[in-house]
Design a protein around this motif. Structure first.
Motif, PDB file in Angstrom:
ATOM      1  N   GLY A  23      11.695  19.507  -1.500  1.00 15.16           N
ATOM      2  CA  GLY A  23      11.777  20.954  -1.353  1.00 15.16           C
ATOM      3  C   GLY A  23      10.726  21.732  -2.121  1.00 15.16           C
ATOM      4  N   ALA A  24       9.817  21.046  -2.790  1.00 16.80           N
ATOM      5  CA  ALA A  24       8.813  21.725  -3.612  1.00 16.80           C
ATOM      6  C   ALA A  24       7.746  22.402  -2.758  1.00 16.80           C
ATOM      7  CB  ALA A  24       8.151  20.731  -4.565  1.00 16.80           C
ATOM      8  N   TYR A  25       7.271  23.554  -3.242  1.00 19.90           N
ATOM      9  CA  TYR A  25       6.097  24.224  -2.690  1.00 19.90           C
ATOM     10  C   TYR A  25       4.927  23.889  -3.614  1.00 19.90           C
ATOM     11  CZ  TYR A  25       8.830  26.856   0.688  1.00 19.90           C
ATOM     12  OH  TYR A  25       9.629  27.200   1.749  1.00 19.90           O
ATOM     13  N   VAL A  26       3.889  23.278  -3.058  1.00 21.61           N
ATOM     14  CA  VAL A  26       2.843  22.655  -3.868  1.00 21.61           C
ATOM     15  C   VAL A  26       1.464  23.052  -3.367  1.00 21.61           C
ATOM     16  CG1 VAL A  26       1.896  20.460  -4.694  1.00 21.61           C
ATOM     17  CG2 VAL A  26       4.356  20.672  -4.280  1.00 21.61           C
ATOM     18  N   ASN A  27       0.575  23.405  -4.299  1.00 18.93           N
ATOM     19  CA  ASN A  27      -0.837  23.602  -3.983  1.00 18.93           C
ATOM     20  C   ASN A  27      -1.623  22.421  -4.517  1.00 18.93           C
ATOM     21  OD1 ASN A  27      -3.711  24.510  -4.862  1.00 18.93           O
ATOM     22  ND2 ASN A  27      -3.093  26.055  -3.379  1.00 18.93           N
ATOM     23  N   LEU A  28      -2.470  21.853  -3.669  1.00 18.80           N
ATOM     24  CA  LEU A  28      -3.342  20.747  -4.064  1.00 18.80           C
ATOM     25  C   LEU A  28      -4.770  21.263  -4.175  1.00 18.80           C
ATOM     26  CD1 LEU A  28      -1.938  17.958  -1.702  1.00 18.80           C
ATOM     27  CD2 LEU A  28      -1.301  18.429  -4.079  1.00 18.80           C
ATOM     28  N   GLY A  29      -5.335  21.176  -5.370  1.00 20.50           N
ATOM     29  CA  GLY A  29      -6.662  21.704  -5.621  1.00 20.50           C
ATOM     30  C   GLY A  29      -7.762  20.906  -4.940  1.00 20.50           C
ATOM     31  N   ILE A  30      -8.974  21.437  -5.016  1.00 19.81           N
ATOM     32  CA  ILE A  30     -10.144  20.811  -4.411  1.00 19.81           C
ATOM     33  C   ILE A  30     -10.456  19.493  -5.118  1.00 19.81           C
ATOM     34  CG2 ILE A  30     -12.642  21.104  -4.065  1.00 19.81           C
ATOM     35  CD1 ILE A  30     -12.086  24.129  -3.852  1.00 19.81           C
ATOM     36  N   GLY A  31     -10.933  18.509  -4.344  1.00 15.31           N
ATOM     37  CA  GLY A  31     -11.319  17.222  -4.927  1.00 15.31           C
ATOM     38  C   GLY A  31     -10.202  16.200  -4.832  1.00 15.31           C
ATOM     39  N   ILE A  44      11.438  13.178   2.286  1.00 19.92           N
ATOM     40  CA  ILE A  44      11.562  14.438   1.556  1.00 19.92           C
ATOM     41  C   ILE A  44      10.672  15.485   2.216  1.00 19.92           C
ATOM     42  CG2 ILE A  44      12.035  13.222  -0.600  1.00 19.92           C
ATOM     43  CD1 ILE A  44       9.278  14.164  -1.610  1.00 19.92           C
ATOM     44  N   GLU A  45      11.025  16.754   1.997  1.00 19.94           N
ATOM     45  CA  GLU A  45      10.217  17.847   2.536  1.00 19.94           C
ATOM     46  C   GLU A  45       9.448  18.498   1.402  1.00 19.94           C
ATOM     47  OE1 GLU A  45      10.563  21.789   5.389  1.00 19.94           O
ATOM     48  OE2 GLU A  45      12.303  21.181   4.203  1.00 19.94           O
ATOM     49  N   VAL A  46       8.121  18.467   1.492  1.00 19.72           N
ATOM     50  CA  VAL A  46       7.246  19.138   0.539  1.00 19.72           C
ATOM     51  C   VAL A  46       6.356  20.080   1.329  1.00 19.72           C
ATOM     52  CG1 VAL A  46       5.393  18.865  -1.147  1.00 19.72           C
ATOM     53  CG2 VAL A  46       7.287  17.222  -1.109  1.00 19.72           C
ATOM     54  N   VAL A  47       6.352  21.355   0.976  1.00 20.89           N
ATOM     55  CA  VAL A  47       5.568  22.357   1.694  1.00 20.89           C
ATOM     56  C   VAL A  47       4.255  22.552   0.946  1.00 20.89           C
ATOM     57  CG1 VAL A  47       5.476  24.713   2.596  1.00 20.89           C
ATOM     58  CG2 VAL A  47       7.666  23.487   2.505  1.00 20.89           C
ATOM     59  N   LEU A  48       3.157  22.155   1.578  1.00 17.79           N
ATOM     60  CA  LEU A  48       1.841  22.236   0.950  1.00 17.79           C
ATOM     61  C   LEU A  48       1.175  23.564   1.280  1.00 17.79           C
ATOM     62  CD1 LEU A  48       0.426  18.629   1.498  1.00 17.79           C
ATOM     63  CD2 LEU A  48       1.559  19.572  -0.526  1.00 17.79           C
ATOM     64  N   HIS A  49       0.642  24.196   0.236  1.00 22.36           N
ATOM     65  CA  HIS A  49      -0.008  25.502   0.333  1.00 22.36           C
ATOM     66  C   HIS A  49      -1.499  25.337   0.089  1.00 22.36           C
ATOM     67  CE1 HIS A  49      -1.651  29.023  -1.881  1.00 22.36           C
ATOM     68  NE2 HIS A  49      -0.954  29.744  -1.026  1.00 22.36           N
ATOM     69  N   SER A  50      -2.308  26.103   0.825  1.00 21.04           N
ATOM     70  CA  SER A  50      -3.743  26.150   0.576  1.00 21.04           C
ATOM     71  C   SER A  50      -4.137  27.600   0.352  1.00 21.04           C
ATOM     72  CB  SER A  50      -4.528  25.573   1.751  1.00 21.04           C
ATOM     73  OG  SER A  50      -5.917  25.594   1.480  1.00 21.04           O
ATOM     74  N   HIS A 100       5.540  31.803  -6.839  1.00 23.12           N
ATOM     75  CA  HIS A 100       6.245  31.206  -5.704  1.00 23.12           C
ATOM     76  C   HIS A 100       5.910  29.724  -5.492  1.00 23.12           C
ATOM     77  CE1 HIS A 100       7.621  35.208  -4.655  1.00 23.12           C
ATOM     78  NE2 HIS A 100       6.371  35.642  -4.717  1.00 23.12           N
ATOM     79  N   LEU A 101       4.935  29.208  -6.228  1.00 23.22           N
ATOM     80  CA  LEU A 101       4.584  27.790  -6.117  1.00 23.22           C
ATOM     81  C   LEU A 101       5.270  27.009  -7.236  1.00 23.22           C
ATOM     82  CD1 LEU A 101       0.749  28.020  -5.374  1.00 23.22           C
ATOM     83  CD2 LEU A 101       2.614  27.641  -3.744  1.00 23.22           C
ATOM     84  N   ASP A 102       5.897  25.908  -6.875  1.00 19.97           N
ATOM     85  CA  ASP A 102       6.562  25.069  -7.882  1.00 19.97           C
ATOM     86  C   ASP A 102       5.560  24.267  -8.698  1.00 19.97           C
ATOM     87  OD1 ASP A 102       9.435  25.572  -7.238  1.00 19.97           O
ATOM     88  OD2 ASP A 102       8.834  24.754  -5.294  1.00 19.97           O
ATOM     89  N   ILE A 103       4.540  23.746  -8.023  1.00 15.25           N
ATOM     90  CA  ILE A 103       3.574  22.857  -8.674  1.00 15.25           C
ATOM     91  C   ILE A 103       2.194  23.140  -8.114  1.00 15.25           C
ATOM     92  CG2 ILE A 103       2.865  20.437  -9.034  1.00 15.25           C
ATOM     93  CD1 ILE A 103       5.840  19.683  -8.402  1.00 15.25           C
ATOM     94  N   CYS A 104       1.178  23.132  -8.956  1.00 10.42           N
ATOM     95  CA  CYS A 104      -0.194  23.006  -8.472  1.00 10.42           C
ATOM     96  C   CYS A 104      -0.798  21.770  -9.143  1.00 10.42           C
ATOM     97  CB  CYS A 104      -1.028  24.253  -8.737  1.00 10.42           C
ATOM     98  SG  CYS A 104      -1.444  24.575 -10.453  1.00 10.42           S
ATOM     99  N   VAL A 105      -1.609  21.063  -8.385  1.00 12.70           N
ATOM    100  CA  VAL A 105      -2.284  19.860  -8.884  1.00 12.70           C
ATOM    101  C   VAL A 105      -3.781  20.155  -8.855  1.00 12.70           C
ATOM    102  CG1 VAL A 105      -2.596  17.382  -8.654  1.00 12.70           C
ATOM    103  CG2 VAL A 105      -0.464  18.433  -7.873  1.00 12.70           C
ATOM    104  N   LEU A 106      -4.409  20.153 -10.031  1.00 11.55           N
ATOM    105  CA  LEU A 106      -5.809  20.535 -10.148  1.00 11.55           C
ATOM    106  C   LEU A 106      -6.628  19.428 -10.795  1.00 11.55           C
ATOM    107  CD1 LEU A 106      -5.294  24.162 -11.548  1.00 11.55           C
ATOM    108  CD2 LEU A 106      -5.751  23.525  -9.170  1.00 11.55           C
ATOM    109  N   GLY A 107      -7.914  19.404 -10.502  1.00 10.92           N
ATOM    110  CA  GLY A 107      -8.836  18.571 -11.256  1.00 10.92           C
ATOM    111  C   GLY A 107      -9.215  19.278 -12.547  1.00 10.92           C
ATOM    112  N   ALA A 108      -9.930  18.575 -13.432  1.00 17.21           N
ATOM    113  CA  ALA A 108     -10.320  19.202 -14.702  1.00 17.21           C
ATOM    114  C   ALA A 108     -11.538  18.511 -15.297  1.00 17.21           C
ATOM    115  CB  ALA A 108      -9.168  19.162 -15.698  1.00 17.21           C
TER     116      ALA A 108
END
Length: 216
Positions: A23-31, A44-50, A100-108
């Protein structure tokens, strides 16, 4: 020192994906983070945001099935799941900034021991001229996770006592997923969640140059 094997980029993406909840709303960063979409657990249902204005992205399209009118923020072709939606860039940023986003995954480039994030500039000429949407994601998402190699090509740790590159966000990173270990950034310091087989805790501390406690 015991021999150990680094996680491949797909293995690292799979490790991140296993911690994303139903049920998570997730943004996946570039890379590298974009690979996480290909490894989300079945059932499972994961809603991906861009950030360019998409909700409901699916995995990467099969070779030959790419539609370059359907791309993510990194200009890579993506798929859209049933129920997915397109919307204005401003609405996308309102989602990011509004919590409104539960998680964002970013590079660093660097993450400090207290969770500061530096991921947009190393100060070199010709690099990205501004922080862009990373700042909005880092402070707007309920959890910010970083996905990166632990060491630079020169062998220096990207997890540091204090960031030396321009900051994207302060004390925003909750977890760091690397090719050698997964760590949590907590008020009590860095805590080790897992380590690749064969890598000892003491050797991981030596590579990072910081004391690491065990995750509860």
């Amino acid at each position: 020192m015991s021999p150990y094997t680094r996680r491949s980029k797909d293995e690292l993406a799979r490790r991140v994906a296993q911690d994303i909840f139903d049920g998570a709303y997730v943004n996946l960063g570039i890379g590298q983070p974009t690979l996480v979409a290909n490894h989300l657990p079945a059932g499972i249902e994961v809603v991906l945001h861009s950030e360019n204005g998409i909700l409901g992205m699916g995995p990467a399209p099969a070779t030959g099935q790419e539609d370059y009118d359907l791309i993510n923020a990194g200009k890579q072709p993506v798929t859209l799941l049933p129920g997915g939606a397109y919307f204005h860039h401003a609405d996308s940023f309102a989602m990011m900034r509004g919590g409104h986003l539960d998680i964002c995954v970013l590079g660093a480039f660097q993450v400090s021991a207290n969770g500061d994030l530096a991921n947009w500039s190393t100060g070199e000429a010709g690099t990205i001229p501004a922080v862009g949407g990373a700042m909005d994601l880092a402070v707007g998402a309920k959890q910010t996770w970083v996905m990166m190699d632990l060491l630079t090509k020169q062998g220096a740790s990207k997890i540091v006592p204090t960031c030396t590159y321009p900051l994207t966000g302060i004390s925003c990173v909750k977890r760091v997923y690397t090719d050698l270990a997964t760590l949590a950034c907590t008020p009590n310091g860095l805590q080790v969640i897992d380590i690749v087989p064969g890598l000892e805790h003491a050797e991981l501390e030596r590579l990072i140059g910081l004391a690491l406690s065990r995750f509860p």
